[in-house]
Design a protein around this motif. Sequence first.
Motif, PDB file in Angstrom:
ATOM      1  N   TRP A 193       0.985  -1.004  -0.020  1.00 32.08           N
ATOM      2  CA  TRP A 193       0.073  -0.150  -0.170  1.00 32.08           C
ATOM      3  C   TRP A 193       0.817   1.298  -0.020  1.00 32.08           C
ATOM      4  O   TRP A 193       0.589   2.008  -0.736  1.00 32.08           O
ATOM      5  N   ALA A 194       1.829   1.235   0.888  1.00 32.45           N
ATOM      6  CA  ALA A 194       2.739   2.595   0.953  1.00 32.45           C
ATOM      7  C   ALA A 194       3.478   2.700  -0.556  1.00 32.45           C
ATOM      8  O   ALA A 194       3.571   3.697  -0.701  1.00 32.45           O
ATOM      9  N   LEU A 195       4.023   1.611  -0.955  1.00 36.94           N
ATOM     10  CA  LEU A 195       4.888   1.692  -2.001  1.00 36.94           C
ATOM     11  C   LEU A 195       4.187   2.124  -3.191  1.00 36.94           C
ATOM     12  O   LEU A 195       4.370   3.144  -3.940  1.00 36.94           O
ATOM     13  N   ALA A 196       2.811   1.769  -3.214  1.00 39.01           N
ATOM     14  CA  ALA A 196       1.808   1.914  -4.541  1.00 39.01           C
ATOM     15  C   ALA A 196       1.375   3.708  -4.371  1.00 39.01           C
ATOM     16  O   ALA A 196       1.141   4.000  -5.419  1.00 39.01           O
ATOM     17  N   ARG A 197       1.653   3.994  -3.189  1.00 36.21           N
ATOM     18  CA  ARG A 197       1.269   5.456  -2.966  1.00 36.21           C
ATOM     19  C   ARG A 197       2.145   6.378  -2.946  1.00 36.21           C
ATOM     20  O   ARG A 197       2.140   7.582  -2.654  1.00 36.21           O
ATOM     21  N   GLY A 198       3.662   5.969  -2.946  1.00 37.48           N
ATOM     22  CA  GLY A 198       4.719   6.675  -2.853  1.00 37.48           C
ATOM     23  C   GLY A 198       4.947   7.379  -1.433  1.00 37.48           C
ATOM     24  O   GLY A 198       5.457   8.410  -1.051  1.00 37.48           O
ATOM     25  N   VAL A 199       4.393   6.430  -0.329  1.00 36.08           N
ATOM     26  CA  VAL A 199       4.340   6.942   1.097  1.00 36.08           C
ATOM     27  C   VAL A 199       5.733   6.087   1.480  1.00 36.08           C
ATOM     28  O   VAL A 199       5.809   4.803   1.626  1.00 36.08           O
ATOM     29  N   ARG A 200       6.617   7.212   2.316  1.00 40.34           N
ATOM     30  CA  ARG A 200       7.845   6.458   2.737  1.00 40.34           C
ATOM     31  C   ARG A 200       7.400   5.762   4.074  1.00 40.34           C
ATOM     32  O   ARG A 200       6.894   6.358   4.900  1.00 40.34           O
ATOM     33  N   HIS A 201       8.095   4.709   4.506  1.00 44.31           N
ATOM     34  CA  HIS A 201       7.805   3.727   5.655  1.00 44.31           C
ATOM     35  C   HIS A 201       9.135   4.128   6.725  1.00 44.31           C
ATOM     36  O   HIS A 201      10.027   3.637   6.180  1.00 44.31           O
ATOM     37  N   ILE A 202       8.743   4.613   7.762  1.00 41.41           N
ATOM     38  CA  ILE A 202       9.885   4.836   8.527  1.00 41.41           C
ATOM     39  C   ILE A 202       9.770   4.004   9.715  1.00 41.41           C
ATOM     40  O   ILE A 202       8.821   4.280  10.280  1.00 41.41           O
ATOM     41  N   LEU A 203      10.519   3.169  10.103  1.00 44.03           N
ATOM     42  CA  LEU A 203      10.445   2.181  11.342  1.00 44.03           C
ATOM     43  C   LEU A 203      11.077   3.012  12.445  1.00 44.03           C
ATOM     44  O   LEU A 203      12.228   3.532  12.563  1.00 44.03           O
ATOM     45  N   ASN A 204      10.321   2.942  13.688  1.00 40.82           N
ATOM     46  CA  ASN A 204      11.042   3.567  14.933  1.00 40.82           C
ATOM     47  C   ASN A 204      12.146   2.378  15.340  1.00 40.82           C
ATOM     48  O   ASN A 204      12.046   1.240  14.745  1.00 40.82           O
ATOM     49  N   GLN A 205      13.161   2.667  15.998  1.00 42.95           N
ATOM     50  CA  GLN A 205      14.281   1.784  16.447  1.00 42.95           C
ATOM     51  C   GLN A 205      13.356   0.804  17.512  1.00 42.95           C
ATOM     52  O   GLN A 205      12.353   1.211  18.279  1.00 42.95           O
ATOM     53  N   PRO A 206      13.683  -0.448  17.548  1.00 45.83           N
ATOM     54  CA  PRO A 206      13.080  -1.423  18.444  1.00 45.83           C
ATOM     55  C   PRO A 206      13.039  -0.926  19.717  1.00 45.83           C
ATOM     56  O   PRO A 206      14.419  -0.615  20.199  1.00 45.83           O
ATOM     57  N   GLY A 207      11.943  -1.140  20.396  1.00 45.79           N
ATOM     58  CA  GLY A 207      12.110  -0.655  21.702  1.00 45.79           C
ATOM     59  C   GLY A 207      11.884   0.893  22.441  1.00 45.79           C
ATOM     60  O   GLY A 207      12.177   1.210  23.295  1.00 45.79           O
ATOM     61  N   LYS A 208      11.719   1.451  21.285  1.00 47.07           N
ATOM     62  CA  LYS A 208      11.894   3.034  21.261  1.00 47.07           C
ATOM     63  C   LYS A 208      10.309   3.700  20.837  1.00 47.07           C
ATOM     64  O   LYS A 208      10.436   4.511  20.078  1.00 47.07           O
ATOM     65  N   PRO A 209       9.383   3.228  21.332  1.00 47.79           N
ATOM     66  CA  PRO A 209       7.861   3.780  21.057  1.00 47.79           C
ATOM     67  C   PRO A 209       7.858   5.397  21.116  1.00 47.79           C
ATOM     68  O   PRO A 209       6.888   5.815  20.404  1.00 47.79           O
ATOM     69  N   THR A 210       8.795   5.858  21.910  1.00 53.67           N
ATOM     70  CA  THR A 210       8.436   7.446  22.123  1.00 53.67           C
ATOM     71  C   THR A 210       8.996   8.114  20.921  1.00 53.67           C
ATOM     72  O   THR A 210       8.936   9.389  20.687  1.00 53.67           O
ATOM     73  N   GLN A 211       9.723   7.296  20.055  1.00 52.69           N
ATOM     74  CA  GLN A 211      10.093   8.054  18.613  1.00 52.69           C
ATOM     75  C   GLN A 211       8.781   8.374  17.950  1.00 52.69           C
ATOM     76  O   GLN A 211       8.933   9.365  16.844  1.00 52.69           O
ATOM     77  N   ASN A 212       7.786   8.008  18.344  1.00 47.15           N
ATOM     78  CA  ASN A 212       6.499   8.330  17.760  1.00 47.15           C
ATOM     79  C   ASN A 212       5.227   8.473  18.498  1.00 47.15           C
ATOM     80  O   ASN A 212       4.298   7.486  18.486  1.00 47.15           O
ATOM     81  N   ALA A 213       5.355   9.116  19.759  1.00 46.45           N
ATOM     82  CA  ALA A 213       4.515   8.982  20.756  1.00 46.45           C
ATOM     83  C   ALA A 213       3.230   9.334  20.559  1.00 46.45           C
ATOM     84  O   ALA A 213       2.009   8.704  20.956  1.00 46.45           O
ATOM     85  N   TYR A 214       3.043  10.317  19.662  1.00 41.76           N
ATOM     86  CA  TYR A 214       1.574  10.894  19.096  1.00 41.76           C
ATOM     87  C   TYR A 214       0.778   9.583  18.563  1.00 41.76           C
ATOM     88  O   TYR A 214      -0.312   9.276  18.801  1.00 41.76           O
ATOM     89  N   ILE A 215       1.637   8.863  17.581  1.00 44.59           N
ATOM     90  CA  ILE A 215       0.757   7.702  16.714  1.00 44.59           C
ATOM     91  C   ILE A 215       0.539   6.615  17.915  1.00 44.59           C
ATOM     92  O   ILE A 215      -0.299   5.817  17.817  1.00 44.59           O
ATOM     93  N   GLU A 216       1.565   6.223  18.788  1.00 43.55           N
ATOM     94  CA  GLU A 216       1.432   5.296  19.759  1.00 43.55           C
ATOM     95  C   GLU A 216       0.122   5.228  20.456  1.00 43.55           C
ATOM     96  O   GLU A 216      -0.677   4.378  20.796  1.00 43.55           O
TER      97      GLU A 216
END
Length: 115
Positions: free
Chosen positions: A23-46
């Motif tokens: 889905w992301a590739l077909a729409r040109g959306v870049r997928h960025i992964l948090n570092q494992p064990g670091k949910p605070t890198q994206n606290a809003y979405i968590e």
Amino acid sequence: MGYPKAVRTDQGPEFTSRAFLAWALARGVRHILNQPGKPTQNAYIESFNGKFRDECLNEHWFETLAQARHEIAVWRVDFNEVRPHQGCGRIPPARFASLHRQQAADAGQPRKTQE
């Protein structure tokens, strides 16, 4: 509205599945992964994911895609247009966005001077 330029997610199976990645590739959306064990890198979405899971997904047994779409749409309207959010000054996000757009438009207007 369109799609975001990028989506940051954790390592959860819902975000590392072939379907999501396609889905992301077909729409040109870049997928960025948090570092494992670091949910605070994206606290809003968590925080959002937890609310969505607890208040919507865990509350329904979806038997059809149409039912899932309906229940999620009902939840989304409540979340965005009805329920006040603390981070928005205790008003719903849709109202907050509307006020923000209005303030931005007002700021762009020349001031009237009294004669």
